[in-house]
Scaffold this active site. Structure first.
Site, PDB file in Angstrom:
ATOM      1  N   LYS A 169      -5.919  -4.262  -0.675  1.00 17.27           N
ATOM      2  CA  LYS A 169      -6.962  -3.231  -0.757  1.00 17.27           C
ATOM      3  C   LYS A 169      -8.334  -3.860  -0.941  1.00 17.27           C
ATOM      4  O   LYS A 169      -9.306  -3.517  -0.248  1.00 17.27           O
ATOM      5  CB  LYS A 169      -6.674  -2.290  -1.916  1.00 17.27           C
ATOM      6  N   MET A 170      -8.437  -4.816  -1.853  1.00 18.14           N
ATOM      7  CA  MET A 170      -9.717  -5.465  -2.125  1.00 18.14           C
ATOM      8  C   MET A 170     -10.196  -6.270  -0.928  1.00 18.14           C
ATOM      9  O   MET A 170     -11.385  -6.285  -0.597  1.00 18.14           O
ATOM     10  CB  MET A 170      -9.584  -6.374  -3.350  1.00 18.14           C
TER      11      MET A 170
END
Length: 272
Positions: A169-170
């Protein structure tokens, strides 16, 4: 001259001002056959877009895509995009913004974070979730960027994922915010929960990463840039300002359809 991303320019990520059209994020999509979207996706998403038309959820003003300093040098801007994404997990956007402001005052550059003692970093970001672990990861990531990437953050998804504390996600969020590249979807707990609750995923997925893979298999690319902000904002308003969603549902052409959608995602106004 640095090209400013839609997020850093202060407008909804992936949306051109006044047009409602997806901005020109450079997509690097995997080749292959696309499955058909679920039958209810287009109608569901159209309702969600109308509910989110005012873009007034926390993610719209202080989401981590908004927190890098657009006036910073290019290398520092990219680093700050990464830092904001690293601090965002298990943390409200408002709290993340406070931590990023404290780091900016301290000097949020790779070189400065690399030489700052971990206890000092921990104190600066103490309000975010798992701040002690994140402080260690920030310093370690900064040192890796200095030693292995000539003082810049990695420019590839694979390189970002090699940094401590950086998950899919990051990494996807950083690629979009820092480099304007859409290599995949950014899926957090809001996206994961809402997509499953609306029946967009069959079989149901158990983790945000499973949700990302499942969505990428059928979601048309034109929806990729804005899906995260749209669903995250819906989830935030469901939790923090549910009365707004009720009022907007009642003002729509088909209030019953909007209210049914809210019920499907577990909506329930809180007392008081």
């Amino acid at each position: 001259r640095r090209r400013q991303s839609a997020a850093s320019a202060g407008r909804p990520m992936g949306i051109l001002r006044g047009t409602g059209k997806v901005a020109g994020a450079r997509r690097v999509l995997k080749p292959g056959k696309w499955r058909s979207p679920p039958a209810n996706f287009k109608s569901d998403y159209a309702i969600i877009v109308r509910l989110r038309a005012l873009r007034d959820a926390p993610v719209d003003s202080v989401g981590c895509e908004r927190l890098a300093d657009p006036r910073a040098k290019r290398a520092d801007f990219e680093w700050q995009c990464l830092v904001a994404s690293m601090l965002s997990s298990q943390t409200k956007d408002q709290t993340n913004a406070e931590a990023m402001a404290a780091l900016r005052e301290h000097g949020n550059t790779i070189a400065n974070v690399a030489r700052t003692p971990v206890p000092r970093l921990d104190k600066l970001i103490c309000k975010v979730g798992f701040h002690r672990v994140k402080a260690k990861n920030l310093q370690a990531a900064a040192r890796i960027c200095l030693d292995k990437h000539a003082g810049r953050i990695p420019r590839t998804l694979e390189g970002l994922l090699e940094l401590p504390g950086v998950g899919p996600k990051m990494a996807h969020l950083t690629m979009h915010a820092a480099f304007d590249q859409q290599e995949g979807l950014c899926v957090d707990t809001h996206v994961h929960r809402i997509a499953n609750a609306l029946g967009w995923l069959r079989p149901r997925t158990k983790t945000p990463e499973q949700t990302r893979v499942a969505l990428e298999a059928w979601l048309p690319p034109r929806f990729w840039p804005d899906l995260n902000v749209t669903l995250v904002g819906l989830g935030q308003q469901q939790q923090q300002t549910p009365q707004k969603l009720v009022e907007r549902s009642l003002a729509m052409r088909s209030p019953a359809a909007a209210l049914r959608l809210l019920a499907r995602i577990g909506f329930g106004p809180r007392a008081g």
